[in-house]
Design a protein around this motif. Structure first.
Motif, PDB file in Angstrom:
ATOM      1  N   ALA A  57       0.822  -1.210   0.000  1.00 38.14           N
ATOM      2  CA  ALA A  57       0.000   0.000   0.000  1.00 38.14           C
ATOM      3  C   ALA A  57       0.856   1.260   0.000  1.00 38.14           C
ATOM      4  CB  ALA A  57      -0.931  -0.008   1.206  1.00 38.14           C
ATOM      5  N   ALA A  58       2.058   1.163   0.587  1.00 38.19           N
ATOM      6  CA  ALA A  58       2.955   2.317   0.682  1.00 38.19           C
ATOM      7  C   ALA A  58       3.879   2.444  -0.526  1.00 38.19           C
ATOM      8  CB  ALA A  58       3.802   2.211   1.953  1.00 38.19           C
ATOM      9  N   THR A  59       3.867   1.451  -1.411  1.00 36.42           N
ATOM     10  CA  THR A  59       4.750   1.454  -2.585  1.00 36.42           C
ATOM     11  C   THR A  59       3.914   1.203  -3.839  1.00 36.42           C
ATOM     12  OG1 THR A  59       5.257  -0.887  -2.154  1.00 36.42           O
ATOM     13  CG2 THR A  59       6.824   0.751  -1.353  1.00 36.42           C
ATOM     14  N   PRO A  60       3.201   2.193  -4.317  1.00 34.00           N
ATOM     15  CA  PRO A  60       2.336   2.015  -5.494  1.00 34.00           C
ATOM     16  C   PRO A  60       3.110   1.446  -6.680  1.00 34.00           C
ATOM     17  CG  PRO A  60       1.932   4.137  -4.457  1.00 34.00           C
ATOM     18  CD  PRO A  60       3.148   3.561  -3.785  1.00 34.00           C
ATOM     19  N   GLY A  61       2.513   0.450  -7.332  1.00 32.68           N
ATOM     20  CA  GLY A  61       3.148  -0.157  -8.493  1.00 32.68           C
ATOM     21  C   GLY A  61       3.934  -1.402  -8.168  1.00 32.68           C
ATOM     22  N   ALA A  62       4.309  -1.597  -6.895  1.00 34.69           N
ATOM     23  CA  ALA A  62       5.046  -2.805  -6.523  1.00 34.69           C
ATOM     24  C   ALA A  62       4.106  -4.002  -6.500  1.00 34.69           C
ATOM     25  CB  ALA A  62       5.699  -2.620  -5.155  1.00 34.69           C
ATOM     26  N   THR A  63       4.677  -5.176  -6.715  1.00 32.49           N
ATOM     27  CA  THR A  63       3.920  -6.413  -6.621  1.00 32.49           C
ATOM     28  C   THR A  63       4.538  -7.284  -5.534  1.00 32.49           C
ATOM     29  OG1 THR A  63       5.284  -7.476  -8.326  1.00 32.49           O
ATOM     30  CG2 THR A  63       3.265  -6.369  -9.048  1.00 32.49           C
ATOM     31  N   GLY A  64       3.711  -8.151  -4.953  1.00 30.68           N
ATOM     32  CA  GLY A  64       4.187  -8.959  -3.838  1.00 30.68           C
ATOM     33  C   GLY A  64       3.775 -10.411  -3.942  1.00 30.68           C
ATOM     34  N   VAL A  65       4.557 -11.248  -3.261  1.00 34.28           N
ATOM     35  CA  VAL A  65       4.281 -12.680  -3.171  1.00 34.28           C
ATOM     36  C   VAL A  65       4.448 -13.091  -1.720  1.00 34.28           C
ATOM     37  CG1 VAL A  65       5.009 -15.008  -3.840  1.00 34.28           C
ATOM     38  CG2 VAL A  65       5.081 -13.135  -5.518  1.00 34.28           C
ATOM     39  N   GLY A  66       3.454 -13.793  -1.181  1.00 34.22           N
ATOM     40  CA  GLY A  66       3.535 -14.316   0.169  1.00 34.22           C
ATOM     41  C   GLY A  66       3.521 -15.829   0.148  1.00 34.22           C
ATOM     42  N   VAL A  67       4.385 -16.446   0.953  1.00 32.87           N
ATOM     43  CA  VAL A  67       4.524 -17.903   1.005  1.00 32.87           C
ATOM     44  C   VAL A  67       4.384 -18.363   2.443  1.00 32.87           C
ATOM     45  CG1 VAL A  67       6.102 -19.838   0.636  1.00 32.87           C
ATOM     46  CG2 VAL A  67       6.007 -17.970  -1.030  1.00 32.87           C
ATOM     47  N   ASP A  68       3.504 -19.310   2.693  1.00 35.40           N
ATOM     48  CA  ASP A  68       3.331 -19.865   4.034  1.00 35.40           C
ATOM     49  C   ASP A  68       2.645 -21.216   3.909  1.00 35.40           C
ATOM     50  OD1 ASP A  68       3.305 -18.410   7.064  1.00 35.40           O
ATOM     51  OD2 ASP A  68       2.078 -20.220   6.862  1.00 35.40           O
ATOM     52  N   LEU A  69       2.959 -22.121   4.833  1.00 33.25           N
ATOM     53  CA  LEU A  69       2.360 -23.456   4.793  1.00 33.25           C
ATOM     54  C   LEU A  69       0.946 -23.494   5.361  1.00 33.25           C
ATOM     55  CD1 LEU A  69       5.341 -25.772   5.809  1.00 33.25           C
ATOM     56  CD2 LEU A  69       4.158 -25.734   3.607  1.00 33.25           C
ATOM     57  N   ASN A  70       0.577 -22.493   6.170  1.00 32.26           N
ATOM     58  CA  ASN A  70      -0.721 -22.522   6.823  1.00 32.26           C
ATOM     59  C   ASN A  70      -1.809 -22.022   5.867  1.00 32.26           C
ATOM     60  OD1 ASN A  70      -3.049 -21.521   8.518  1.00 32.26           O
ATOM     61  ND2 ASN A  70      -1.769 -22.373  10.144  1.00 32.26           N
ATOM     62  N   GLU A  71      -2.662 -22.918   5.420  1.00 30.18           N
ATOM     63  CA  GLU A  71      -3.668 -22.568   4.424  1.00 30.18           C
ATOM     64  C   GLU A  71      -4.720 -21.617   4.989  1.00 30.18           C
ATOM     65  OE1 GLU A  71      -5.257 -25.970   2.482  1.00 30.18           O
ATOM     66  OE2 GLU A  71      -3.310 -26.634   1.715  1.00 30.18           O
ATOM     67  N   GLU A  72      -5.012 -21.709   6.293  1.00 31.48           N
ATOM     68  CA  GLU A  72      -5.977 -20.790   6.899  1.00 31.48           C
ATOM     69  C   GLU A  72      -5.434 -19.367   6.881  1.00 31.48           C
ATOM     70  OE1 GLU A  72      -8.251 -20.084  11.200  1.00 31.48           O
ATOM     71  OE2 GLU A  72      -7.315 -22.022  10.761  1.00 31.48           O
ATOM     72  N   ASP A  73      -4.143 -19.206   7.202  1.00 28.98           N
ATOM     73  CA  ASP A  73      -3.537 -17.873   7.148  1.00 28.98           C
ATOM     74  C   ASP A  73      -3.483 -17.345   5.719  1.00 28.98           C
ATOM     75  OD1 ASP A  73      -3.210 -17.851   9.859  1.00 28.98           O
ATOM     76  OD2 ASP A  73      -1.064 -18.327   9.838  1.00 28.98           O
ATOM     77  N   ILE A  74      -3.158 -18.220   4.774  1.00 27.79           N
ATOM     78  CA  ILE A  74      -3.114 -17.812   3.369  1.00 27.79           C
ATOM     79  C   ILE A  74      -4.490 -17.319   2.913  1.00 27.79           C
ATOM     80  CG2 ILE A  74      -2.905 -18.712   1.008  1.00 27.79           C
ATOM     81  CD1 ILE A  74      -0.220 -18.127   2.262  1.00 27.79           C
ATOM     82  N   ALA A  75      -5.543 -18.026   3.300  1.00 25.92           N
ATOM     83  CA  ALA A  75      -6.899 -17.600   2.942  1.00 25.92           C
ATOM     84  C   ALA A  75      -7.224 -16.244   3.564  1.00 25.92           C
ATOM     85  CB  ALA A  75      -7.902 -18.654   3.391  1.00 25.92           C
ATOM     86  N   ARG A  76      -6.786 -16.037   4.802  1.00 21.49           N
ATOM     87  CA  ARG A  76      -7.003 -14.751   5.467  1.00 21.49           C
ATOM     88  C   ARG A  76      -6.262 -13.645   4.732  1.00 21.49           C
ATOM     89  NH1 ARG A  76      -5.571 -13.671  11.911  1.00 21.49           N
ATOM     90  NH2 ARG A  76      -5.835 -11.392  11.915  1.00 21.49           N
ATOM     91  N   GLY A  77      -5.042 -13.921   4.292  1.00 18.99           N
ATOM     92  CA  GLY A  77      -4.273 -12.929   3.547  1.00 18.99           C
ATOM     93  C   GLY A  77      -4.945 -12.558   2.236  1.00 18.99           C
ATOM     94  N   ARG A  78      -5.472 -13.548   1.525  1.00 20.11           N
ATOM     95  CA  ARG A  78      -6.161 -13.267   0.268  1.00 20.11           C
ATOM     96  C   ARG A  78      -7.401 -12.405   0.499  1.00 20.11           C
ATOM     97  NH1 ARG A  78      -5.466 -19.507  -1.658  1.00 20.11           N
ATOM     98  NH2 ARG A  78      -3.409 -19.296  -2.651  1.00 20.11           N
ATOM     99  N   ALA A  79      -8.118 -12.705   1.570  1.00 19.16           N
ATOM    100  CA  ALA A  79      -9.318 -11.925   1.885  1.00 19.16           C
ATOM    101  C   ALA A  79      -8.959 -10.484   2.242  1.00 19.16           C
ATOM    102  CB  ALA A  79     -10.077 -12.583   3.029  1.00 19.16           C
ATOM    103  N   LEU A  80      -7.882 -10.303   3.017  1.00 19.11           N
ATOM    104  CA  LEU A  80      -7.439  -8.959   3.367  1.00 19.11           C
ATOM    105  C   LEU A  80      -7.003  -8.183   2.123  1.00 19.11           C
ATOM    106  CD1 LEU A  80      -5.355  -9.682   6.596  1.00 19.11           C
ATOM    107  CD2 LEU A  80      -7.498  -8.401   6.478  1.00 19.11           C
ATOM    108  N   ALA A  81      -6.287  -8.857   1.222  1.00 20.49           N
ATOM    109  CA  ALA A  81      -5.837  -8.202  -0.005  1.00 20.49           C
ATOM    110  C   ALA A  81      -7.030  -7.743  -0.844  1.00 20.49           C
ATOM    111  CB  ALA A  81      -4.957  -9.155  -0.812  1.00 20.49           C
ATOM    112  N   ALA A  82      -8.044  -8.587  -0.953  1.00 19.90           N
ATOM    113  CA  ALA A  82      -9.231  -8.222  -1.728  1.00 19.90           C
ATOM    114  C   ALA A  82      -9.963  -7.046  -1.087  1.00 19.90           C
ATOM    115  CB  ALA A  82     -10.153  -9.428  -1.847  1.00 19.90           C
TER     116      ALA A  82
END
Length: 256
Positions: A57-82
């Protein structure tokens, strides 16, 4: 009989960051990192990616990738991003960070997740993680490593109260941790560590949902196992590593 026998205990809803990390520290760190204008950001062991999303959010134009084994956390991250309109600029992947091919990136984040980068066991895990991070960051980029260190040498009684097989050589001192980073080919641009207030906020927040649930569901079928687990976690903190284990946040610049 518990009237809410089908209600499962909630998980980590009181935490903003999955670690002893304050809002104030996050704001300061993101401001510094944004000035380097990263175009690509990789977060190893991202959890739900709160720091990653705020940095994007602080770096317009940048892209990001998040990696984690916990699928519940990954789903939470996707929801927050949306919810924040960042879902077109970030992807989350439920996978290991060991030998990841998601890099290199201009900014690599690894908060309390050095174990996600290597199968090396303590005490060599930190050096192995730093070696992996050195290969994941682009020239002129930054690595932010959140890693444990001993504030002081733990006593035998404190070690016995910690996690299984805790040992005095499992973590270096803060100076020793910085030396490992330098030895891996970095210069430490910024050295900071979590304070008592951050630790207490994290440790209490980590269990607050479940403690409240246990108070309201004392006869739930899952209550006995949950109570034993949470009591053990709290005891490990209060009798074991409180005031002994530190978390350093190192902002590292790769040597050309």
């Amino acid at each position: 009989m518990d009237s809410n026998a089908g209600t499962a205990p909630p998980r980590l809803t009181r935490l903003t960051f999955h670690g002893p990390f304050s809002e104030e520290r996050a704001a300061r760190m993101i401001d510094r990192l944004a000035r380097t204008e990263p175009r690509t950001i990789l977060d190893i062991g991202c959890g739900w990616g709160e720091f990653l999303l705020r940095t994007l959010a602080a770096t317009p134009g940048a892209t990001g990738v998040g990696v984690d084994l916990n699928e519940e956390d990954i789903a939470r991250g996707r929801a927050l991003a949306a919810a924040r309109g960042l879902d077109e600029r970030v992807t989350f992947h439920a996978e290991s960070g060991v030998a990841t091919t998601r890099g290199p990136a201009d900014l690599v984040l690894c908060f309390g997740a050095s174990h996600a980068l290597s199968d090396t066991q303590p005490p060599g895990h930190t050096a192995a993680a730093l070696e992996a991070l050195r290969g994941l960051v682009n020239p002129g980029g930054r690595v932010v490593l959140g890693e444990g260190f001993w504030e002081r040498t733990p006593t035998p009684a404190e070690l016995a109260a910690m996690w299984p097989d805790a040992s005095p050589d499992e973590h270096p001192s803060l100076a020793g941790l910085v030396d490992l980073a330098v030895g891996a080919g970095f210069r430490p641009e910024w050295i900071e560590s979590a304070g008592v207030d951050e630790w207490e906020e994290f440790e209490s927040g980590y269990r607050a949902d479940v403690e409240e649930w246990l108070a309201h569901h004392p006869t739930h079928p899952a209550a006995e196992e949950t109570r034993a687990r949470v009591d053990q976690q709290r005891s490990r903190w209060l009798r074991g590593y409180r005031g002994v284990l530190g978390i350093a946040y190192l902002t590292l610049v790769p040597v050309a």
